[in-house]
Design a protein around this motif. Structure first.
Motif, PDB file in Angstrom:
ATOM      1  N   ARG B 376       0.448  -1.117  -0.052  1.00  0.00           N
ATOM      2  CA  ARG B 376      -0.652   0.389  -0.044  1.00  0.00           C
ATOM      3  C   ARG B 376       0.857   1.719  -0.084  1.00  0.00           C
ATOM      4  N   GLY B 377       1.982   1.254   0.928  1.00  0.00           N
ATOM      5  CA  GLY B 377       2.768   2.846   1.510  1.00  0.00           C
ATOM      6  C   GLY B 377       3.700   2.992  -0.313  1.00  0.00           C
ATOM      7  N   LEU B 378       4.171   1.463  -0.694  1.00  0.00           N
ATOM      8  CA  LEU B 378       5.196   1.481  -2.167  1.00  0.00           C
ATOM      9  C   LEU B 378       4.344   1.916  -3.019  1.00  0.00           C
ATOM     10  N   GLY B 379       2.673   1.298  -3.126  1.00  0.00           N
ATOM     11  CA  GLY B 379       2.691   0.780  -4.234  1.00  0.00           C
ATOM     12  C   GLY B 379       1.649   2.571  -4.922  1.00  0.00           C
ATOM     13  N   GLY B 380       1.496   2.838  -3.780  1.00  0.00           N
ATOM     14  CA  GLY B 380       0.154   4.723  -3.294  1.00  0.00           C
ATOM     15  C   GLY B 380       2.070   5.317  -3.845  1.00  0.00           C
ATOM     16  N   ALA B 381       2.874   5.387  -3.301  1.00  0.00           N
ATOM     17  CA  ALA B 381       3.898   6.593  -4.045  1.00  0.00           C
ATOM     18  C   ALA B 381       4.296   6.363  -4.634  1.00  0.00           C
ATOM     19  N   LEU B 382       4.585   4.822  -5.627  1.00  0.00           N
ATOM     20  CA  LEU B 382       4.468   5.430  -6.793  1.00  0.00           C
ATOM     21  C   LEU B 382       3.436   5.130  -8.190  1.00  0.00           C
ATOM     22  N   ILE B 383       2.093   4.729  -8.200  1.00  0.00           N
ATOM     23  CA  ILE B 383       1.019   5.411  -7.980  1.00  0.00           C
ATOM     24  C   ILE B 383       0.822   7.679  -8.941  1.00  0.00           C
ATOM     25  N   ALA B 384       1.306   7.618  -6.503  1.00  0.00           N
ATOM     26  CA  ALA B 384       1.274   9.329  -7.912  1.00  0.00           C
ATOM     27  C   ALA B 384       2.463   9.752  -8.395  1.00  0.00           C
ATOM     28  N   THR B 385       4.019   9.845  -8.441  1.00  0.00           N
ATOM     29  CA  THR B 385       4.829   9.373  -8.354  1.00  0.00           C
ATOM     30  C   THR B 385       3.998   8.781 -10.567  1.00  0.00           C
ATOM     31  N   GLY B 386       3.330   8.338 -11.052  1.00  0.00           N
ATOM     32  CA  GLY B 386       3.009   7.595 -11.750  1.00  0.00           C
ATOM     33  C   GLY B 386       2.203   9.084 -12.959  1.00  0.00           C
ATOM     34  N   VAL B 387       1.197   9.663 -11.638  1.00  0.00           N
ATOM     35  CA  VAL B 387       0.555  10.726 -12.388  1.00  0.00           C
ATOM     36  C   VAL B 387       1.104  11.956 -12.405  1.00  0.00           C
ATOM     37  N   ALA B 388       2.517  12.008 -11.335  1.00  0.00           N
ATOM     38  CA  ALA B 388       3.034  13.965 -11.746  1.00  0.00           C
ATOM     39  C   ALA B 388       3.915  13.396 -12.958  1.00  0.00           C
ATOM     40  N   GLU B 389       4.113  11.995 -13.008  1.00  0.00           N
ATOM     41  CA  GLU B 389       4.743  12.755 -14.237  1.00  0.00           C
ATOM     42  C   GLU B 389       3.688  11.984 -15.790  1.00  0.00           C
ATOM     43  N   LEU B 390       1.971  11.684 -15.488  1.00  0.00           N
ATOM     44  CA  LEU B 390       1.667  12.852 -16.745  1.00  0.00           C
ATOM     45  C   LEU B 390       1.174  13.842 -16.427  1.00  0.00           C
ATOM     46  N   TRP B 399       9.186  20.298 -11.610  1.00  0.00           N
ATOM     47  CA  TRP B 399       9.135  19.851  -9.794  1.00  0.00           C
ATOM     48  C   TRP B 399       8.574  19.172  -9.086  1.00  0.00           C
ATOM     49  N   VAL B 400       7.415  18.879 -10.183  1.00  0.00           N
ATOM     50  CA  VAL B 400       6.526  17.866  -9.197  1.00  0.00           C
ATOM     51  C   VAL B 400       6.978  16.346  -9.473  1.00  0.00           C
ATOM     52  N   VAL B 401       7.240  16.105 -10.736  1.00  0.00           N
ATOM     53  CA  VAL B 401       7.931  15.474 -10.458  1.00  0.00           C
ATOM     54  C   VAL B 401       8.715  14.444  -9.472  1.00  0.00           C
ATOM     55  N   PRO B 402      10.147  15.210  -8.990  1.00  0.00           N
ATOM     56  CA  PRO B 402      11.102  15.304  -7.914  1.00  0.00           C
ATOM     57  C   PRO B 402      10.454  15.173  -6.410  1.00  0.00           C
ATOM     58  N   LEU B 403       9.004  16.164  -6.438  1.00  0.00           N
ATOM     59  CA  LEU B 403       9.073  16.767  -5.035  1.00  0.00           C
ATOM     60  C   LEU B 403       8.595  14.865  -5.126  1.00  0.00           C
ATOM     61  N   VAL B 404       6.600  14.319  -5.365  1.00  0.00           N
ATOM     62  CA  VAL B 404       6.367  13.720  -5.789  1.00  0.00           C
ATOM     63  C   VAL B 404       6.804  12.125  -5.193  1.00  0.00           C
ATOM     64  N   ALA B 405       8.151  11.991  -6.141  1.00  0.00           N
ATOM     65  CA  ALA B 405       9.326  10.941  -6.040  1.00  0.00           C
ATOM     66  C   ALA B 405       9.614  10.755  -4.895  1.00  0.00           C
ATOM     67  N   LEU B 406       9.617  11.702  -4.484  1.00  0.00           N
ATOM     68  CA  LEU B 406      10.374  11.480  -3.163  1.00  0.00           C
ATOM     69  C   LEU B 406      10.096  10.770  -1.943  1.00  0.00           C
TER      70      LEU B 406
END
Lengths: 163, 507
Positions: B376-390, B399-406
């Motif tokens: 849940r934790g890792l998956g959620g972070a990965l999905i959020a990063t994907g959405v940021a990339e989109l 700067w949205v992508v590295p911030l969310v990727a953090l």
């Protein structure tokens, strides 16, 4: 010690509830589709990525409309014994709720417009906890009224303030 | 609390049976309070009608109306206490009588604001358990003599004197209340870690921003801030940023200390012989709250991550008729100021009468629960990063992508910590559950207070054989959940906590 598992509640809801759920979900998907058509530049040409958006929407809608009501119909169950009410609801996320009859505070029945069309009724059993109303969706109207009467009577004879 | 005839203070007996006005000293409080409340409207009227030069006259007229209404409140409010009811009659145009049956009273809170205290007055607010969950049914007696308020509270809750003697036997006036805890000055050093000062800082910042918007006076050009701005103008960017951060942190810390002192000054937790808990606290506004024994369902010890890092904890009562409110200081349910966790546990043990619930080891939720936390934790972070990339592709800032990727590297230790927090137990007739990382909540509720049980499981949980079990109750948050408990263990737990409830539903 191996415990026997909790069985599902004994009673299914009305088979007509499947049609009710289908119609209600259809309304939602029509809304989504209407939104897409309105914001679709050149929808009459049926080209570009928007065409594929529409195809995906229709496929998702079809899958949802076919799978969800059947799945939900198999999950939605209820049972009222002499001492407790037991419900099961949901489809992807499933929830079971158990409350003792002695702690029931109110028993309500209600019907939305679509439910009236299908002759269905909901029964809501509330306790003193705001977290635990037990809802039985899609009962036949006559059965819902009888169940509500029956539970109210048993609740009154149980006494106490239910907290 | 007996009163002899020589005692000059008005006794509760004077208030009983006859219709009685509140203290005439309220005539000095009502106008000030109402004018204060009407101040924004007055300013509005002043500016709205100022273009034709009549602004001050209109404001004066409104002020006079407000004053007359404020004074009329005292003349139109009357109170009567019969052996069965507390009755309040009020209203200038529409007369209303509110009556609360005395055997329904669950809370009696005594509050004194600064003005009240200067004039020796108090506000008594009477709640009936079930109704004030919906915010209604509270009877507020604003402006009793402070002594009379204290006696009334004691009478209503313990049935001293003429009220409710039949319900609760009089334990005798000689028995002193048991002191369970009082403010230890050493606890105050925990204040900055409660983040209560951060809200103050936000409010001050918001206020400064409004001032800037309204007046166009740049606060960065006046006073000490102006001096600082000029100094930092010569320094490097890094130094400037560090200085600003240090200043903000200092301000938050100071505001936290001040807030802690204002809220918890002279804090005392005492227990009456009848079992009722009393909480007294406050520097400028003093508050006295009571929790009846039969209303107390349990206790929650919560640890926000910063407070946990320094070994502190908050302690709140889970009681019927007190809805859990946001911000631990706001409700009437605080049992202890933010204090060392060991003190919180010890006080909880005294209040519950057993050290078991907070002392016993918890049953861990095992590898499957750990796996679920991680996915849940890792998956959620990965999905959020994907959405940021989109979003970035669609045109959002880079700067949205590295911030969310953090969030990806952060999610793993958080998930591990969330797993470590998970636990449940059934000790001495109490349901014990603990979960959470950012705020770790360790809740204990009496089995008697549990109404029913809900289990909720997603498709993924069902495949792992896990479920989220919730004990529903009429108190506090209304539902206390045990996350990702094994399905079979959940059944065993419910059966042990509420014997017989699920017997007939087993296969």
């Amino acid at each position: 010690m191996v415990d026997p598992a909790l069985r599902p509640p004994a009673n299914l809801v009305s088979p007509r509830a499947r049609w009710y759920w289908t119609v209600r979900a259809l309304m939602g998907w029509l809304g989504v589709f209407a939104f897409e058509v309105v914001f679709w530049p050149g929808w009459h040409r049926l080209t570009g990525e928007w065409f594929w958006v529409a195809v995906v929407t229709v496929l998702l809608a079809a899958a949802h409309l076919i799978v969800m009501p059947q799945w939900r119909y198999r999950v939605h169950r209820w049972e009222a014994s002499g001492t407790a009410v037991y419900t099961q609801s949901g489809w992807f996320n499933q929830e079971r709720r158990i409350a003792p009859v002695a702690r029931i505070q109110t028993v309500d029945t209600n019907r939305g417009p679509f439910e009236q069309v299908f002759g269905l009724s909901n029964v809501t059993v509330t306790t003193a906890s705001a977290a635990g109303p037990l809802k039985i969706h899609g009962l036949e109207r006559g059965l819902a009224d009888r169940l509500a009467d029956d539970l109210s009577q048993r609740t009154q004879s149980a006494g106490g303030d239910g907290t | 609390m007996t009163h002899t005839g020589t005692d000059p203070a008005p006794t509760v007996e004077e208030v009983y049976e006859t219709w009685h006005r509140l203290s005439p000293r309220m005539l000095m409080i009502h106008p000030v309070a109402e004018l204060g409340r009407a101040l924004p409207a007055l300013i509005g009227v002043f500016f709205a009608s100022n273009h034709n030069g009549n602004g001050s006259w209109w404001s004066l007229a409104v002020a006079v109306v407000v004053l007359v209404l404020a004074v009329s409140r005292w003349f139109t409010t009357r109170l009567r206490i019969t052996p069965e009811q507390v009755q309040l009659r009020h209203g200038l145009i529409r007369r209303r009588t509110t009556a609360t049956p005395i055997d329904r009273i669950r809370t009696v809170d005594v509050t004194s604001h600064l003005l009240h205290r200067a004039l020796g007055l108090a506000r008594v607010s009477i709640g009936t358990g079930t109704s004030d969950r919906r915010g209604r049914g509270r009877l507020v007696l604003d402006g009793l003599d402070a002594d009379a308020a204290e006696h009334l509270r004691s009478d209503l809750l313990h049935g001293r004197g003429r009220v409710r003697t039949a319900v609760v036997p009089d334990p005798g006036p000689s028995t002193p209340d048991e002191l369970i805890a009082r403010l230890d000055p050493a606890w105050i050093k925990l204040a900055p870690f409660t983040l209560s000062g951060a809200f103050t800082a936000l409010i001050v910042f918001g206020f400064a921003e409004r001032v800037w918007q309204e007046t166009r006076v740049n606060l960065l050009h006046v006073g000490p801030l102006g001096w600082l701005d000029r100094q930092l103008g010569h320094a490097s960017v890094l130094a400037a940023v560090l200085v600003v951060i240090a200043l903000i942190l200092t301000f938050v810390a100071l505001a936290s200390y001040a807030g802690y002192l204002l809220t918890f000054w002279d804090f005392r937790l005492t227990r009456h012989v009848g079992g009722t808990l009393h909480v007294d606290r406050g520097l400028l506004t003093s508050r006295a709250t009571s929790i009846e024994r039969r209303r107390l369902v349990g206790i929650e010890i919560s640890q926000p991550v910063l407070l946990r890092a320094v070994g502190g904890a908050r302690t709140v009562a889970i009681a019927t008729g007190l809805r859990a409110r946001r911000g631990a200081e706001r409700g009437g349910e605080v049992l202890l100021p933010p204090a060392p966790a060991a003190v919180a546990t010890a006080v909880a043990a005294v209040v519950l009468g057993t050290a078991g619930p907070f002392g016993a080891p918890l049953v861990s939720h095992g590898q499957r629960a750990l796996r679920r936390r991680l996915t849940r934790g890792l998956g959620g972070a990965l999905i959020a990063t994907g959405v940021a990339e989109l979003l970035h592709l669609v045109g959002a800032h880079g700067w949205v992508v590295p911030l969310v990727a953090l969030s990806i590297p952060i999610s793993v230790p958080v998930a591990l910590d969330r797993y470590r927090s998970l636990g449940h137990a059934l000790v001495d007739g109490y349901v014990v559950t603990r979960f959470g990382s950012v705020v770790r909540r360790h809740s204990v509720i009496a089995c008697d207070g549990v109404i029913g049980w809900n289990t909720r499981s997603s498709l993924f949980q069902r495949r792992l054989g896990l479920t989220t079990l919730t004990a529903t109750t009429a108190a506090g948050k209304q539902g206390y959940r045990i996350t990702d408990i094994d399905t079979v263990e959940a059944l065993r737990f419910v059966d042990a906590a509420s014997p017989g409830l699920i017997t007939e539903f087993r296969a």
